[in-house]
Design a protein around this motif. Structure first.
Motif, PDB file in Angstrom:
ATOM      1  N   LYS A   1      -5.548-100.852 -52.851  1.00  0.00           N
ATOM      2  CA  LYS A   1      -6.357 -99.876 -53.643  1.00  0.00           C
ATOM      3  C   LYS A   1      -6.079 -99.526 -55.234  1.00  0.00           C
ATOM      4  O   LYS A   1      -6.890 -99.486 -56.006  1.00  0.00           O
ATOM      5  CB  LYS A   1      -6.498 -98.833 -52.911  1.00  0.00           C
ATOM      6  CG  LYS A   1      -7.217 -98.812 -51.459  1.00  0.00           C
ATOM      7  CD  LYS A   1      -6.916 -97.737 -50.592  1.00  0.00           C
ATOM      8  CE  LYS A   1      -7.458 -97.828 -49.390  1.00  0.00           C
ATOM      9  NZ  LYS A   1      -7.159 -97.006 -48.421  1.00  0.00           N
ATOM     10  N   TYR A   2      -4.800 -99.719 -55.299  1.00  0.00           N
ATOM     11  CA  TYR A   2      -4.316 -99.308 -56.768  1.00  0.00           C
ATOM     12  C   TYR A   2      -4.887-100.403 -57.679  1.00  0.00           C
ATOM     13  O   TYR A   2      -5.481-100.341 -58.748  1.00  0.00           O
ATOM     14  CB  TYR A   2      -2.780 -99.277 -56.892  1.00  0.00           C
ATOM     15  CG  TYR A   2      -2.145 -98.262 -56.319  1.00  0.00           C
ATOM     16  CD1 TYR A   2      -2.533 -96.837 -56.945  1.00  0.00           C
ATOM     17  CD2 TYR A   2      -1.373 -98.376 -55.240  1.00  0.00           C
ATOM     18  CE1 TYR A   2      -1.832 -95.853 -56.514  1.00  0.00           C
ATOM     19  CE2 TYR A   2      -0.669 -97.033 -54.786  1.00  0.00           C
ATOM     20  CZ  TYR A   2      -0.923 -95.798 -55.333  1.00  0.00           C
ATOM     21  OH  TYR A   2      -0.346 -94.728 -54.814  1.00  0.00           O
TER      22      TYR A   2
ATOM     23  N   LEU B   1      -8.544-100.194 -58.282  1.00  0.00           N
ATOM     24  CA  LEU B   1      -8.868 -99.237 -59.264  1.00  0.00           C
ATOM     25  C   LEU B   1      -8.763 -99.473 -60.667  1.00  0.00           C
ATOM     26  O   LEU B   1      -9.306 -99.382 -61.420  1.00  0.00           O
ATOM     27  CB  LEU B   1      -8.143 -97.767 -59.108  1.00  0.00           C
ATOM     28  CG  LEU B   1      -8.665 -96.878 -57.884  1.00  0.00           C
ATOM     29  CD1 LEU B   1      -7.495 -95.824 -57.586  1.00  0.00           C
ATOM     30  CD2 LEU B   1      -9.875 -96.169 -58.357  1.00  0.00           C
TER      31      LEU B   1
ATOM     32  N   ARG C   1     -11.246 -99.938 -63.633  1.00  0.00           N
ATOM     33  CA  ARG C   1     -11.113 -99.243 -64.798  1.00  0.00           C
ATOM     34  C   ARG C   1     -11.049-100.240 -66.039  1.00  0.00           C
ATOM     35  O   ARG C   1     -12.005-100.055 -66.878  1.00  0.00           O
ATOM     36  CB  ARG C   1      -9.787 -98.582 -64.870  1.00  0.00           C
ATOM     37  CG  ARG C   1      -9.558 -97.269 -64.136  1.00  0.00           C
ATOM     38  CD  ARG C   1      -8.332 -96.811 -64.263  1.00  0.00           C
ATOM     39  NE  ARG C   1      -8.064 -95.433 -63.683  1.00  0.00           N
ATOM     40  CZ  ARG C   1      -7.002 -94.720 -63.940  1.00  0.00           C
ATOM     41  NH1 ARG C   1      -5.912 -95.060 -64.491  1.00  0.00           N
ATOM     42  NH2 ARG C   1      -6.849 -93.415 -63.211  1.00  0.00           N
TER      43      ARG C   1
ATOM     44  N   GLU D   1       1.091 -97.048 -65.285  1.00  0.00           N
ATOM     45  CA  GLU D   1       2.061 -97.104 -64.368  1.00  0.00           C
ATOM     46  C   GLU D   1       2.169 -95.780 -63.580  1.00  0.00           C
ATOM     47  O   GLU D   1       2.817 -95.551 -62.530  1.00  0.00           O
ATOM     48  CB  GLU D   1       3.210 -97.626 -64.875  1.00  0.00           C
ATOM     49  CG  GLU D   1       4.235 -96.882 -65.649  1.00  0.00           C
ATOM     50  CD  GLU D   1       3.870 -96.375 -66.945  1.00  0.00           C
ATOM     51  OE1 GLU D   1       3.136 -97.372 -67.650  1.00  0.00           O
ATOM     52  OE2 GLU D   1       4.137 -95.224 -67.604  1.00  0.00           O
ATOM     53  N   SER D   2       2.012 -94.527 -64.422  1.00  0.00           N
ATOM     54  CA  SER D   2       2.532 -93.292 -63.758  1.00  0.00           C
ATOM     55  C   SER D   2       1.233 -92.744 -62.709  1.00  0.00           C
ATOM     56  O   SER D   2       1.283 -92.089 -61.895  1.00  0.00           O
ATOM     57  CB  SER D   2       2.549 -92.271 -64.780  1.00  0.00           C
ATOM     58  OG  SER D   2       1.334 -92.026 -65.280  1.00  0.00           O
ATOM     59  N   GLU D   3      -0.089 -93.519 -62.720  1.00  0.00           N
ATOM     60  CA  GLU D   3      -0.917 -93.193 -62.033  1.00  0.00           C
ATOM     61  C   GLU D   3      -1.082 -94.263 -60.886  1.00  0.00           C
ATOM     62  O   GLU D   3      -1.069 -94.021 -59.723  1.00  0.00           O
ATOM     63  CB  GLU D   3      -2.426 -93.017 -62.811  1.00  0.00           C
ATOM     64  CG  GLU D   3      -2.400 -91.993 -63.554  1.00  0.00           C
ATOM     65  CD  GLU D   3      -3.357 -92.036 -64.917  1.00  0.00           C
ATOM     66  OE1 GLU D   3      -4.609 -92.679 -64.404  1.00  0.00           O
ATOM     67  OE2 GLU D   3      -2.975 -91.578 -65.632  1.00  0.00           O
ATOM     68  N   LEU D   4      -1.262 -95.549 -61.263  1.00  0.00           N
ATOM     69  CA  LEU D   4      -1.671 -96.642 -60.283  1.00  0.00           C
ATOM     70  C   LEU D   4      -0.508 -97.742 -60.175  1.00  0.00           C
ATOM     71  O   LEU D   4      -0.790 -98.758 -59.811  1.00  0.00           O
ATOM     72  CB  LEU D   4      -2.909 -97.311 -60.974  1.00  0.00           C
ATOM     73  CG  LEU D   4      -4.118 -96.452 -61.275  1.00  0.00           C
ATOM     74  CD1 LEU D   4      -5.235 -97.614 -61.728  1.00  0.00           C
ATOM     75  CD2 LEU D   4      -4.744 -95.876 -59.714  1.00  0.00           C
ATOM     76  N   THR D   5       0.744 -97.158 -60.530  1.00  0.00           N
ATOM     77  CA  THR D   5       1.834 -97.810 -60.415  1.00  0.00           C
ATOM     78  C   THR D   5       1.805 -99.126 -61.315  1.00  0.00           C
ATOM     79  O   THR D   5       2.421 -99.034 -62.365  1.00  0.00           O
ATOM     80  CB  THR D   5       2.207 -98.453 -58.822  1.00  0.00           C
ATOM     81  OG1 THR D   5       1.208 -99.096 -58.525  1.00  0.00           O
ATOM     82  CG2 THR D   5       2.646 -97.289 -57.897  1.00  0.00           C
TER      83      THR D   5
END
Lengths: 152, 371, 358
Positions: C155-156, C159, C163, C237-241
């Motif tokens: 899922k990451y 997303l 984006r 990286e802080s939201e979607l690794t």
């Protein structure tokens, strides 16, 4: 309000309540069944306005459990401690107050998880820290776990 | 878990943020239901670092259990220790020497600055700026060096004991603290230049994660989270302990209740802490640094509650004593745990990037939540 | 003026003396291919090292300094590590697309290299629609990213890919309009002619206001197009690794990583070709002595100097700015950059027609 005033006010609201004044703050001792109506009044009464529930503790007294609620009024700056006695240790139940103080939701989950107090009408009672299939309630005095027990 | 998935409506995206995720600052597991990128629900699943400190402390003596609290909110371990020491002193009705009080306040405030430095860097990192983290660590390192000199530890201090502090401060303490204060004053402007005044940062922060004063109180928020909504809640002001009533400082309040307000409150708090340090550093009274206590402490039968203001909010220690050598029941009211309960409320309807920013401004420390 | 045309011609004559026309072409293509691939490899090493040193400088630390002189071989060591690392394919991933995506991204990067003029006469393919070709091909890379995100079964990743799709499609517009602004002045889409037209001065100075606006928009848009901070929402990286390449490891990840840096190099090359005169040296009006001195510096040095300056600017962005949110990112493009660049295009047309530029 000072202790005496609080005491008279609360005994008006709940005549069966007993008081313990040994500690720093006024302790109100009640039965678990009386908790929800008292809580609603404590929150909504104009002269009390206890809007901040800052600590929820479950204590195992071996014969019974008790829930300790620390309440503060942020406007009027007074504090009371409400201790609700839950007589039935094996089937401990008390009404949830998370509709009155939203913070109770998480604190009650903690008490349920570690002390086994079931909160009636809680929106999602679940094991917060432990796995869903965990047996027993670790903070109880008679809890024994041969494998994970920390003996110091 | 299965039921929860079933409860979400079709088209919802359910995503697990954590337990291993760069912005949860630890092993926090958030079960996030989203519609596209818009958050519908956030449900925390905890326990990945739960050590059951409360159970452990039931078998530790009143001197020993304080050390376990350093491991809770490891960024303000001094203040945690302070809270526990206060509670034990309350039970023993012990008066501590003035020198110890001043040392305690100094250590508390330095800890607060260090903790806020780390928070500032981590928040900037959460919203995507990686550089401030290193700048913040430069200042934090100086504080850690000062701590190391006097306490022998850099993270889990274990410095406050019932009756005072464990050791006297080092002879260089005052000199180094003054150096730090002078250094920090030159750098705080850099902080504002780099992050506060940045237009992207402000846009990421303003009108994000709003919480009204009533909700903030109801959710049990404390510390900067509550003050950012305009509610006075500083324990140092409400119920001063160990001589906080004698120092001059202000309780910074913001009215906006959004992430930027929380940010500004913490930035101002750093300056207030700095001013407290400045007031006290030349006025450390001579005398004992610890009161004479018995080798084995025994609290009388009863219940004791003490509150302190940590870098994250109100930290409470509730000891139920049966008169024995160990507490009968001990409960820590950790600020992070209560602040976490507001996360769902704050982040509903926001974007996933906002969730990260909100978590950053809540300043969650996971061992503090899990205990 | 120093040029590599002689070398090129020597190779060409030597080959055609001994081989037929077709074979000559094939051998030349082979040579060019090898050159491009080695350029890619060197670029990857140099740019990653540069990024580390730049970030270290901004973050008041030293950066890599153990492997080789001042850590210059650190990237070689890292590449070796990535090469020998196992490339995992997650369960449930679309294997073909998953494996193909990094190569697609890389191929696109290689394709854009074709029309870039490194110095006088050193250009792979001087096609007459050079700039259009670059804009057209560069938008293919979004397909690679979408492919990677979709195929990862994560899922990451999904997303991040979505984006990235929204972002690249939007910012293509501004970048394209910024390029068009210069095309209005040069009256040609051919890269070599664009460079030739800047013999008397760079467009950034010659076409003053519209060119400066276009340049700023171009830099913003290409930063977004290459998914660099503050527009690195695809990776965030802080939201979607790690965004679209969360599931990638080993050499496949290295390809994405390399493609990112090569893309930066290419967009900066385009930027310096259009605005900063490509390989043309810096000239000031009638200061002939100064201009002669500048002429002694080879064109390729000028070109790479300008590119690395722009790359430094983009790195500077990355290490100082916080990241935008997805809606703010799209707002910035559709509400600010696009109207401004459209207006700017009009302004440029007026300036060009009235002859108000130098």
């Amino acid at each position: 309000m000072i202790k005496e005033e609080l005491k008279t006010k609360i005994s008006e609201l709940l005549p069966t309540a007993t008081f313990d004044e040994t500690g720093e703050w006024l302790n109100v001792l009640i039965d678990a069944k009386e908790w929800l109506p008292l809580a609603t009044q404590l929150r909504n009464d104009v002269s009390l306005q206890f809007d901040f529930l800052f600590c929820v503790t479950a204590v195992d007294w071996k014969t019974h459990l008790s829930m300790v609620y620390h309440l503060r009024a942020t406007q009027l700056e007074h504090i009371i401690v409400v201790k609700a006695k839950i007589a039935d240790r094996n089937n401990a139940e008390i009404e949830s107050v998370c509709k009155i103080w939203r913070t109770a939701e998480l604190h009650e989950l903690e008490a349920y998880d570690l002390m086994g107090v079931k909160f009636l009408h809680h929106p999602g009672l679940r094991r917060l820290f432990l796995t869903d299939d965990w047996v027993g309630y670790p903070l109880r005095k008679d809890y024994v776990d041969e494998v994970n027990m920390i003996k110091l | 878990m299965i039921e929860e998935v079933a409860a979400t409506t079709e088209g919802d995206l359910v995503i697990n943020i954590g337990p291993q995720h760069p912005s949860t600052h630890g092993v926090l597991h958030l079960f996030v239901t989203m519609n596209g990128e818009t958050i519908k629900k956030v449900e925390p699943h905890l326990g990945y670092i739960h050590r059951s400190i409360e159970k452990m402390d039931e078998s530790l003596s009143y001197r020993q259990f304080i050390y376990s609290t350093s491991r809770m909110d490891y960024l303000s371990s001094h203040i945690n220790n302070h809270g526990c020491a206060l509670c034990v002193e309350k039970g023993l009705q012990l008066e501590i020497p003035p020198r110890a009080k001043v040392i305690r306040i100094l250590m508390d405030e330095l800890t607060r600055i260090a903790s806020h430095c780390l928070w500032w860097g981590a928040l900037a990192m959460d919203v995507g700026a990686l550089t401030p983290f290193f700048h913040a660590f430069r200042e934090r390192e100086m504080i850690n060096d000062i701590m190391e000199e006097s306490c022998g530890a850099r993270l889990t201090m274990n410095y406050m004991v019932p009756g005072g502090v464990m050791f006297d401060i080092q002879p260089n303490f005052q000199k180094h603290v003054k150096e730090f204060v002078a250094h920090f004053k030159t750098k705080i402007g850099e902080y504002d230049e780099m992050v506060t005044n940045n237009i992207i940062f402000q846009r990421r922060m303003k009108n994000v994660g709003y919480i009204s004063p009533e909700d903030a109180v109801s959710y049990g928020c404390t510390g900067a989270v509550l003050r950012a909504s305009g509610v006075k809640s500083d324990i140092r002001k409400i119920a001063p302990y160990d001589g906080y009533e004698n120092v001059k400082f202000e309780e910074p309040l913001e009215m906006a209740g959004d992430c930027f307000a929380r940010y500004m409150v913490r930035m101002k708090e750093m300056m207030q802490s700095l001013s407290i340090v400045e007031q006290l550093i030349d006025n450390i009274p001579e005398g004992d640094f610890v009161a004479k206590t018995k080798a084995v402490l025994k609290l009388p039968k009863g219940e004791f509650y003490s509150r302190v203001e940590t870098a994250r909010g109100e930290f409470g220690v509730y000891i139920v004593s049966e008169g024995g050598l160990t507490p009968y029941r001990i409960k820590f009211r950790s600020p992070g745990f209560s602040n976490l309960s507001a996360l769902d409320h704050m982040s509903r309807g926001q974007k996933i990037g906002d969730l990260v920013a909100i978590m950053g401004t809540l300043d969650l420390v996971i061992p503090d939540i899990d205990r | 003026m120093f040029s590599l045309e002689g070398l090129k011609n020597t190779i060409h004559y030597t080959l055609s003396a001994s081989l037929g026309t077709t074979s000559t072409l094939l051998v030349e293509m082979l040579i060019v291919g090898i050159c491009v691939i080695s350029l890619f490899a060197v670029l990857g090493l140099v740019l990653v090292f540069m990024e580390r040193k730049v970030s270290a400088y901004m973050q008041i630390r030293l950066g890599p300094n153990r492997v080789g002189f001042q850590g210059s071989l650190q990237t070689v060591a890292d590449t070796l590590k990535l090469v020998v690392k196992e490339g995992l394919v997650p369960n449930g991933a679309d294997k073909f697309l998953f494996n193909f995506a990094p190569f697609l991204v890389m191929i696109v990067a290689m394709l854009i290299m074709a029309p870039i003029a490194f110095t006088k006469g050193l250009q792979m393919w001087d096609l007459n629609i050079g700039v259009l070709y670059v804009t057209a091909v560069s938008s293919i890379s979004v397909i690679g990213i979408l492919m990677a995100g979709w195929a990862s079964n994560n899922k990451y990743s999904l997303l991040g890919a979505m984006r990235s799709g929204a972002q690249i499609v939007s910012y293509e517009l501004s970048a394209g309009l910024a390029i068009l602004t210069i095309v209005i002045f040069t009256e040609s889409l051919q890269i070599s002619k664009i460079v030739e037209s800047q013999q008397t001065g760079w467009w950034l100075f010659k076409a003053h206001i519209p060119a400066v606006i276009a340049f700023i928009i171009f830099i913003i848009a290409v930063t977004a197009e290459t998914n660099r901070a503050p527009f690195d929402l695809a990776e965030a990286e802080s939201e979607l690794t790690a965004g679209f390449h969360t599931e990638y490891s080993g050499m496949r990840f290295a390809l994405f990583f390399l493609a990112e840096y090569v893309n930066i190099f290419i967009v900066c090359a385009i930027g310096s070709t259009l605005f900063l005169g490509g390989w043309m040296p810096f000239h000031i009006g009638h200061w002939s002595a100064f201009n002669h001195v500048m002429d002694f510096i080879p064109g390729i040095v000028w070109f790479f100097g300008k590119i690395f300056f722009l790359i430094f600017v983009i790195m500077w962005f990355r290490w100082t700015f916080p990241r935008l949110r997805i809606d703010q990112l799209l707002n910035l493009e559709w509400k600010y950059l696009l109207p401004i660049s459209m207006f700017n295009l009009l302004l440029a047309t007026v300036v060009a027609i009235m002859g108000w530029h130098f």
